[in-house]
Each structure stands twice: as structure tokens, then as C-alpha cells.
Design an enzyme around this catalytic site. Structure first.
Site, PDB file in Angstrom:
ATOM      1  N   VAL A  14     -32.698 102.264  66.865  1.00  0.00           N
ATOM      2  CA  VAL A  14     -32.246 101.236  67.802  1.00  0.00           C
ATOM      3  C   VAL A  14     -31.907 101.847  69.159  1.00  0.00           C
ATOM      4  CG1 VAL A  14     -30.515  99.460  68.261  1.00  0.00           C
ATOM      5  CG2 VAL A  14     -31.383  99.785  65.941  1.00  0.00           C
ATOM      6  N   VAL A  33     -27.716  90.529  85.866  1.00  0.00           N
ATOM      7  CA  VAL A  33     -26.294  90.824  85.919  1.00  0.00           C
ATOM      8  C   VAL A  33     -25.707  90.447  87.283  1.00  0.00           C
ATOM      9  CG1 VAL A  33     -24.602  92.713  85.934  1.00  0.00           C
ATOM     10  CG2 VAL A  33     -26.387  92.642  84.180  1.00  0.00           C
ATOM     11  N   ARG A  45     -27.147 114.188  68.768  1.00  0.00           N
ATOM     12  CA  ARG A  45     -26.822 115.444  68.086  1.00  0.00           C
ATOM     13  C   ARG A  45     -27.784 116.559  68.480  1.00  0.00           C
ATOM     14  NH1 ARG A  45     -25.590 113.692  61.767  1.00  0.00           N
ATOM     15  NH2 ARG A  45     -23.664 112.510  62.164  1.00  0.00           N
ATOM     16  N   ARG A  46     -29.072 116.228  68.562  1.00  0.00           N
ATOM     17  CA  ARG A  46     -30.102 117.240  68.821  1.00  0.00           C
ATOM     18  C   ARG A  46     -30.934 116.816  70.019  1.00  0.00           C
ATOM     19  NH1 ARG A  46     -29.647 116.284  63.496  1.00  0.00           N
ATOM     20  NH2 ARG A  46     -31.295 114.699  63.573  1.00  0.00           N
ATOM     21  N   VAL A 130     -25.053  91.698  63.123  1.00  0.00           N
ATOM     22  CA  VAL A 130     -25.470  90.783  62.054  1.00  0.00           C
ATOM     23  C   VAL A 130     -26.804  90.150  62.432  1.00  0.00           C
ATOM     24  CG1 VAL A 130     -24.879  88.743  60.681  1.00  0.00           C
ATOM     25  CG2 VAL A 130     -23.061  90.260  61.512  1.00  0.00           C
ATOM     26  N   GLY A 132     -29.762  91.298  63.332  1.00  0.00           N
ATOM     27  CA  GLY A 132     -30.673  91.868  64.323  1.00  0.00           C
ATOM     28  C   GLY A 132     -30.814  91.044  65.581  1.00  0.00           C
ATOM     29  N   GLY A 185     -41.423 101.214  54.717  1.00  0.00           N
ATOM     30  CA  GLY A 185     -40.338 101.506  55.644  1.00  0.00           C
ATOM     31  C   GLY A 185     -39.240 100.462  55.697  1.00  0.00           C
ATOM     32  N   GLU A 188     -34.576 102.336  52.822  1.00  0.00           N
ATOM     33  CA  GLU A 188     -34.247 103.730  53.093  1.00  0.00           C
ATOM     34  C   GLU A 188     -34.537 104.579  51.852  1.00  0.00           C
ATOM     35  OE1 GLU A 188     -33.276 104.803  55.968  1.00  0.00           O
ATOM     36  OE2 GLU A 188     -32.752 102.927  56.990  1.00  0.00           O
ATOM     37  N   LYS A 203     -21.656  92.189  56.625  1.00  0.00           N
ATOM     38  CA  LYS A 203     -22.042  91.094  57.518  1.00  0.00           C
ATOM     39  C   LYS A 203     -21.321  89.796  57.142  1.00  0.00           C
ATOM     40  CE  LYS A 203     -26.525  93.251  58.332  1.00  0.00           C
ATOM     41  NZ  LYS A 203     -27.961  93.274  58.005  1.00  0.00           N
TER      42      LYS A 203
END
Length: 430
Positions: A14, A33, A45-46, A130, A132, A185, A188, A203
Site C-alpha cells: 500500500v 486541497v 526498514r531497507r 476497513v 480497502g 496472492g 498470505e 474491522k
């Protein structure tokens, strides 16, 4: 005009889409906006795992990012409870707006986040937590704020819906349908959060909280998954012109002690005529019943990088507008403070299959077990004969605890070899 500066926590499925859309559509979003939107940092992290994000935006210091005074909005798409909770509390306490897709955190630690947001006058938006891309949170807590909601129920987990749809359409076993979901996919490598109902329960807690103005946590939600649903259950549902769906069901109920909230997640035999019965594959749908608005249904893709990023960016535009206008979005509304109804008190209908002796007197013994528990039988039929004899019983509505006691009594009968299936039923079935 002074830009609204944005920091993003996470660049996974995401988060990477949020960053991409912010960079590709920044001018258009800024026009909506009314002020420039400036992406200033992305915490990962990486850094080397994200070659598509400019090096100058990447940082491994998430704690430093949320503490920066020049970051107006923090978008959180890393998930988990810790250290995410502390990161968001830091941002909120210094007055930054927070946009999050983290349903587990909201279900577990929502009150702490709401209180921090209120104390600092900061926005906390979570449309993406909740269903998507489906606009759901804002319609419930804003568009229906002037109405009285009686029920919110829906299919809020695409993985389980895909598995059950596959079992229905192809006659697959649970195991083979899960394998297919993993290959495509949808599931998981560790599908526990989905198939055991944890994701849907989080949710449900969020939906019950905003729908009934009451703090409901994940621990308050009765939870059952789909791992015990069999191909035989699917066939039994079809015989009743039903399909099996994993539903999150949140209701305002009235009892002898006043109103309460019921929140639960479990498989249900749902009549094919119900609007949710036709929601197949990895899609989500939520059905809302309100006193004045009537019945409303929200449908669409419930997960995925780009669809969920759409909901995140919708929240970003809303909180950025609030920033430049000096306003605030809706706060937590928990004024009703309704108690949560115990699952045992929730009225349910059951579909129960029993392997039994094929001889006289068995039906009378089974009927007596139901009568002793105060549960009325709607229909009963026998399938097969001899050693393969099966009784299928559909009950009238009764407290869930009474039905559970009945099932326990049936298992103790000498004439009952095995209770092969127990499934709740919604609506009228033949």
C-alpha cells in the site's frame, strides 16, 4: 500558500502506491486541497529495497520522522501494534494529523489514539482500515450521523470470501481453495489472520464503534473462522438455496435491560436472495440498515495496493483541507457507551447435521434434546439410510447459548454417532 508537508511510514504494497500516486498526481491533489502537498520523507526498514523512491526521501528513522515539527500529516501503512502505536501517539501529541490503514491498531488501541488526537486538536482518519477502497467509514460517521443505525453487516475479508466462493463454484475442499488463494496472492503464506477471523473481527470492532457511538474493541467481538467449513456444508447450504459467507455482524439490540451492541464474526448460511450472497471472489461489501435512510450497500475491492491507496489519499486530502482552513474532522463519538451483548444472548438459527442410528425412536430422542433446551425445530429431514443415515435439523431463532447446549446434549445421545456440522442461518430458509 504554505505547503502541507507529508511523511509516510512504510512503503510496502500500500505504501509504495501511496508514494507513487503522491509523486505522479501531486499537482492535481494539491489543486483539490487548495495548497501544495509536499512529500518530505518515507520511513522504511531497507532503503535499498525501494529503488523507485528517491534516496533523499528515504529514511530508516521512523521515530525521528513523526517527531519533526515540519511534518503536518503522517500517513501510516506499516501495520502492527508496536512500535506503531507509539509512533502515531508522538505525531498526534504534537498536533500532526494522522491517516492510518491499521485496523488492528484501531481495534486494540483506538481509545488511546482518539484521546491523544482530541487533546491536541489533531485529525485521525482511517477510511482505508476497513474494506480497502470502498467509501465506508466516512459515510457511516458523517453522512449517517443524523440517523440511527440498527445493523451493519458485511463481507470484510477478501481472502475468506475468495475461498468460500471457490468452494461454492468449483466444489473445492477448504484446503484446495486455500491453496488456490495462496497461489493467486489472495492469501498470505500464514493465512491465520484471515481464515481464523482476526482481520474481520478488528474491522467489526471499528464498524460497531463508529456505528453505535460506543467503544468496541477486538476482544469484544465473538470470532469464528472458516477452517471448519466443508464441501458438505456448502452442499447443505445449496439445498436450502443459501450460500455460506463469513460475515461481520454488528447490531444494536434491545433487551430487558435496555439497548446493547452485538458484534460478531462467523460463517453464516445466507439466502441467495440477500444482496450480500452474490458478492464473490475477493470483493468486499457492507450492508447498512438505518432507521431513516433504510438499507444501503457499499461494494468494491476490499484490498490491494492501489485501491487501498485511493482511500488513504482521500483521507489525506480531507485532513490537508482541515489544516489550511484551521478546522477539524469528526472526533470519536462514544457518547452512547452501550454494553456489549454476550454471544450467548444473541438469537440465532442453526443448521445442524447428525450421523444417527437408522431406527425407530431416534428422531424422538433428538427432538427431546431440543425441547429440553427450549429450542424450537423449524424443519427436520433424513438423508441416507442404514449406517449412512443423517438427520438435518434447522431451528427457529433461540439464544446462542441454548443452541450450543443443545448441540452438546445431542453429542451425548447414544443414538447419535457424531455431530457433523453446525452452522448459523440468517433469514428464512425452507
Amino acid at each position: 500558500m504554505k505547503p502541507v508537508r507529508v511523511g509516510v511510514l512504510g512503503a510496502g504494497v500500500v505504501g509504495s502506491q501511496v508514494v507513487r500516486l503522491l509523486r505522479e498526481q501531486g499537482d492535481e491533489l494539491s489543486a483539490r486541497v487548495g495548497a501544495p502537498l509536499e512529500l518530505v520523507a518515507v520511513a522504511v526498514r531497507r532503503p535499498k529495497a525501494h529503488p523507485d523512491i528517491p534516496d533523499e526521501l528515504l529514511t530508516t528513522d521512523a521515530a525521528g520522522l513523526v517527531a519533526r515539527d515540519d511534518v503536518d500529516v503522517v500517513i501510516e501503512v506499516i501495520g502492527g501494534i508496536n512500535p506503531t502505536k507509539d509512533l502515531l501517539l508522538t505525531a498526534l501529541r504534537r498536533g500532526a494529523a494522522v491517516v492510518t490503514a491499521n485496523k488492528a491498531l484501531l481495534a486494540e488501541e483506538g481509545p488511546a489514539l482518539y484521546e491523544a488526537a482530541d487533546a491536541a486538536g489533531a485529525d485521525l482518519y482511517f477510511e482505508a482500515a476497513v474494506a480497502g477502497a470502498i467509501p465506508l467509514i466516512r459515510p457511516i460517521r458523517e453522512s449517517l450521523a443524523g440517523d440511527r443505525i440498527s445493523r451493519i453487516m458485511g463481507i470484510v475479508n477478501g481472502t475468506t470470501n475468495f475461498i468460500l466462493s471457490q468452494m461454492t463454484a468449483a466444489g473445492s475442499s477448504y484446503e484446495s481453495a486455500l491453496e488456490e488463494a495462496t497461489r493467486l496472492g489472495y492469501a498470505e503464506a500464514d493465512p491465520t489472520a484471515d481464515v481464523d477471523g482476526f482481520d474481520a473481527a478488528a474491522k467489526a470492532a471499528i464498524l460497531a464503534s463508529i456505528g453505535f457511538h460506543t467503544r468496541v474493541g477486538a476482544a469484544d467481538v465473538h470470532r469464528e473462522g472458516i477452517a471448519d467449513v466443508t464441501a458438505s456444508d456448502i452442499r447443505s447450504a445449496a439445498e436450502l438455496d443459501c450460500v455460506i459467507k463469513l460475515l461481520a455482524i454488528c447490531e444494536r439490540v434491545t433487551g430487558e435491560h435496555g439497548d446493547a451492541v452485538s458484534a460478531r464474526v462467523h460463517p453464516v448460511m445466507l439466502p441467495r436472495a440477500h444482496p450480500l450472497a452474490g458478492v464473490d471472489g475477493a470483493y468486499n461489501a457492507v450492508y447498512v440498515e438505518a432507521e431513516s435512510a433504510g438499507r444501503l450497500m457499499f461494494y468494491g475491492p476490499g484490498a490491494g495496493g492501489a485501491p487501498t491507496a485511493s482511500a488513504v489519499l482521500g483521507d489525506l486530502v480531507a485532513v490537508a483541507r482541515n489544516k489550511i482552513s484551521g478546522g477539524r474532522g469528526p472526533r470519536e463519538s462514544a457518547y452512547a457507551a452501550l454494553p456489549v451483548q454476550p454471544m450467548g444472548d444473541v438469537p440465532s438459527k442453526y443448521h445442524i447435521s447428525l450421523q444417527v442410528d437408522d431406527r425407530a425412536g431416534v428422531l424422538a430422542a433428538v427432538a427431546m434434546a431440543f425441547a429440553d433446551a427450549g429450542v424450537s425445530i423449524s424443519t427436520v429431514r433424513q438423508q441416507g439410510s442404514g449406517a449412512a443415515a443423517t438427520l438435518v435439523v434447522v431451528t427457529h431463532s433461540a439464544p446462542d447459548a441454548a443452541l450450543s447446549d443443545t448441540v452438546a446434549k445431542l453429542a451425548e445421545l447414544e443414538s447419535v454417532h457424531r455431530v457433523t456440522s453446525v452452522m448459523r442461518v440468517m433469514g428464512d430458509v425452507a
